[in-house]
Design a protein around this motif. Structure first.
Motif, PDB file in Angstrom:
ATOM      1  N   ASN A  88      -4.944 -45.806  27.711  1.00  0.00           N
ATOM      2  CA  ASN A  88      -4.725 -44.287  27.663  1.00  0.00           C
ATOM      3  C   ASN A  88      -4.650 -43.533  29.145  1.00  0.00           C
ATOM      4  O   ASN A  88      -5.296 -43.603  29.851  1.00  0.00           O
ATOM      5  CB  ASN A  88      -5.699 -43.726  26.897  1.00  0.00           C
ATOM      6  N   VAL A  99      -7.936 -35.508  32.828  1.00  0.00           N
ATOM      7  CA  VAL A  99      -8.994 -35.005  32.100  1.00  0.00           C
ATOM      8  C   VAL A  99      -9.821 -33.842  33.005  1.00  0.00           C
ATOM      9  O   VAL A  99     -10.083 -34.250  34.055  1.00  0.00           O
ATOM     10  CB  VAL A  99     -10.422 -36.018  31.970  1.00  0.00           C
ATOM     11  N   MET A 129      -9.860 -24.952  30.339  1.00  0.00           N
ATOM     12  CA  MET A 129      -9.348 -26.012  29.711  1.00  0.00           C
ATOM     13  C   MET A 129     -10.345 -27.028  30.216  1.00  0.00           C
ATOM     14  O   MET A 129     -10.397 -28.443  29.540  1.00  0.00           O
ATOM     15  CB  MET A 129      -7.982 -26.533  30.605  1.00  0.00           C
ATOM     16  N   ARG A 163     -13.945 -29.432  30.170  1.00  0.00           N
ATOM     17  CA  ARG A 163     -15.088 -29.769  29.193  1.00  0.00           C
ATOM     18  C   ARG A 163     -16.035 -30.332  30.021  1.00  0.00           C
ATOM     19  O   ARG A 163     -15.975 -30.939  31.047  1.00  0.00           O
ATOM     20  CB  ARG A 163     -14.496 -30.742  28.199  1.00  0.00           C
ATOM     21  N   GLU A 194     -19.483 -32.905  26.359  1.00  0.00           N
ATOM     22  CA  GLU A 194     -18.495 -32.562  25.202  1.00  0.00           C
ATOM     23  C   GLU A 194     -17.553 -33.799  25.231  1.00  0.00           C
ATOM     24  O   GLU A 194     -17.018 -34.158  24.172  1.00  0.00           O
ATOM     25  CB  GLU A 194     -17.894 -31.077  25.695  1.00  0.00           C
ATOM     26  N   LEU A 195     -17.190 -34.218  26.581  1.00  0.00           N
ATOM     27  CA  LEU A 195     -16.316 -35.537  26.605  1.00  0.00           C
ATOM     28  C   LEU A 195     -16.672 -36.659  26.155  1.00  0.00           C
ATOM     29  O   LEU A 195     -16.410 -37.530  25.637  1.00  0.00           O
ATOM     30  CB  LEU A 195     -15.810 -35.374  28.156  1.00  0.00           C
ATOM     31  N   ASP A 255     -16.102 -36.301  22.427  1.00  0.00           N
ATOM     32  CA  ASP A 255     -14.433 -36.181  22.134  1.00  0.00           C
ATOM     33  C   ASP A 255     -13.937 -36.116  23.356  1.00  0.00           C
ATOM     34  O   ASP A 255     -13.921 -35.154  24.292  1.00  0.00           O
ATOM     35  CB  ASP A 255     -14.357 -34.858  21.496  1.00  0.00           C
ATOM     36  N   LEU A 256     -13.425 -37.353  23.930  1.00  0.00           N
ATOM     37  CA  LEU A 256     -12.625 -37.633  24.963  1.00  0.00           C
ATOM     38  C   LEU A 256     -11.131 -36.769  25.119  1.00  0.00           C
ATOM     39  O   LEU A 256     -10.296 -37.724  24.542  1.00  0.00           O
ATOM     40  CB  LEU A 256     -12.532 -39.215  25.544  1.00  0.00           C
ATOM     41  N   GLU A 257     -11.140 -35.695  25.513  1.00  0.00           N
ATOM     42  CA  GLU A 257      -9.857 -34.959  25.670  1.00  0.00           C
ATOM     43  C   GLU A 257      -8.888 -35.571  26.696  1.00  0.00           C
ATOM     44  O   GLU A 257      -9.535 -35.123  28.042  1.00  0.00           O
ATOM     45  CB  GLU A 257      -9.996 -33.663  25.564  1.00  0.00           C
ATOM     46  N   ILE A 258      -7.972 -36.214  26.649  1.00  0.00           N
ATOM     47  CA  ILE A 258      -6.975 -36.664  27.737  1.00  0.00           C
ATOM     48  C   ILE A 258      -5.909 -35.789  27.588  1.00  0.00           C
ATOM     49  O   ILE A 258      -5.031 -35.966  26.572  1.00  0.00           O
ATOM     50  CB  ILE A 258      -6.857 -38.124  27.711  1.00  0.00           C
ATOM     51  N   LEU A 259      -5.587 -35.191  28.571  1.00  0.00           N
ATOM     52  CA  LEU A 259      -4.318 -34.428  28.635  1.00  0.00           C
ATOM     53  C   LEU A 259      -3.019 -35.474  28.988  1.00  0.00           C
ATOM     54  O   LEU A 259      -2.994 -35.812  30.020  1.00  0.00           O
ATOM     55  CB  LEU A 259      -4.113 -33.368  29.618  1.00  0.00           C
TER      56      LEU A 259
END
Length: 290
Positions: A3, A7, A209, A211, A215-216, A219-223
């Protein structure tokens, strides 16, 4: 499949930027993680990490404008220009008026010549300045041009011989907020150092934006790469023919989109490359399609 993307981390205090990269490697399950623009351990706030192919964006993102909230203590100097160092001198700041303070801040706004802190990651004859300083060596660092777009005092607290000044700063890449604190104190004749630093923005990426690592972990938020590039750089959409050319490292005619990196997208919206316009041609800086 790996992915790739950015981040945006809200770095905790007392972590090095490298510590954060190490944690992200475990969370993202890949070694390909890097960061754009180091934050000192004392500092908190926006740290932009690249995962996978996005590591190739980081050098270009590191050059964008940054924003900070800071607290400067007037009346004491330290050997690191921040609260992590040892106090080397003290001189009462009690006589510093608000008018003198604002004049000192104004003098450090705009395009200025700044000498980096002795304890910094700048290389001198191939060795990091902070390593030389730790060995007790005197480090001769040259002044460098930086731009302080905004330096605004947001609060002043007086306590005997000390003044704590809260400020927000918007500046170019390579600006040391520690050095602003040192130079403000020096100009006012009482010395100064940084006691708090929070980075609020790197280019278009801000605290809204960001985190926390906890938090990551949940839920690992990858832009995604295409969103990251579209947010940070001018966008250029090209035809299928030009897309094939760019995919093979070819140049395009310049489109007048500026001196910095430009994101090139194919007809289907896929990110193809970052290019840089030089004269009449746009040459690839990084190609992202296989």
């Amino acid at each position: 499949m790996e992915n790739s993307g950015l981040v945006i981390v809200d770095k905790p205090a007392d972590w090095t930027s490298h510590d954060v990269v190490g944690r992200m490697r475990r969370l993202a399950k890949t070694r390909r993680v890097g960061h754009a623009g180091t934050l000192d351990p004392m500092a908190t706030g926006v740290l932009v990490l690249g995962v996978g192919k996005a590591t190739r964006l980081l050098g270009h993102l590191a050059l964008t404008e940054k924003g900070y909230d800071a607290t400067i203590r007037l009346g004491q100097s330290t050997n690191t220009d921040d609260a992590e160092g040892e106090i080397t001198a003290a001189a009462s700041a009690a006589a510093v008026t608000d008018e003198a303070l604002h004049a000192g801040v104004a003098a450090l706004t705009g395009r200025i010549e700044q000498v980096p802190p002795q304890v910094s990651a700048i290389k001198v004859n191939g060795e990091r300045a902070y390593k030389m300083a730790r060995k007790g060596e005197e480090v001769e660092l040259k002044a460098r041009p930086v731009t302080v777009h905004g330096f605004t005092v947001t609060g002043v607290r007086r306590d005997g011989d000390l003044i704590d000044v809260d400020a927000s700063v918007a500046c170019s890449s390579g600006t040391y907020i520690r050095a602003l604190a040192r130079d403000l104190g020096a100009s006012l004749g009482c010395g100064g150092h940084l006691t708090r630093l929070r980075r609020t923005r790197v280019g278009p990426y801000d605290l809204g934006m960001a985190r926390t690592l906890d938090e990551l972990a949940g839920d690992l938020e990858i832009l995604p790469m295409d969103e990251a590039v579209a947010a940070a750089f001018p966008r250029r959409d090209v035809s299928a023919d030009d897309a094939r050319k760019v995919a093979h490292g070819g140049r395009l005619p310049a489109a007048g989109l500026g001196p910095g990196p430009v994101g090139v997208f194919g007809p289907d919206g896929t990110l193809l490359a970052l290019v840089e316009e030089q004269g009449r041609a746009a040459r690839p800086l990084a190609v992202f399609v296989p």
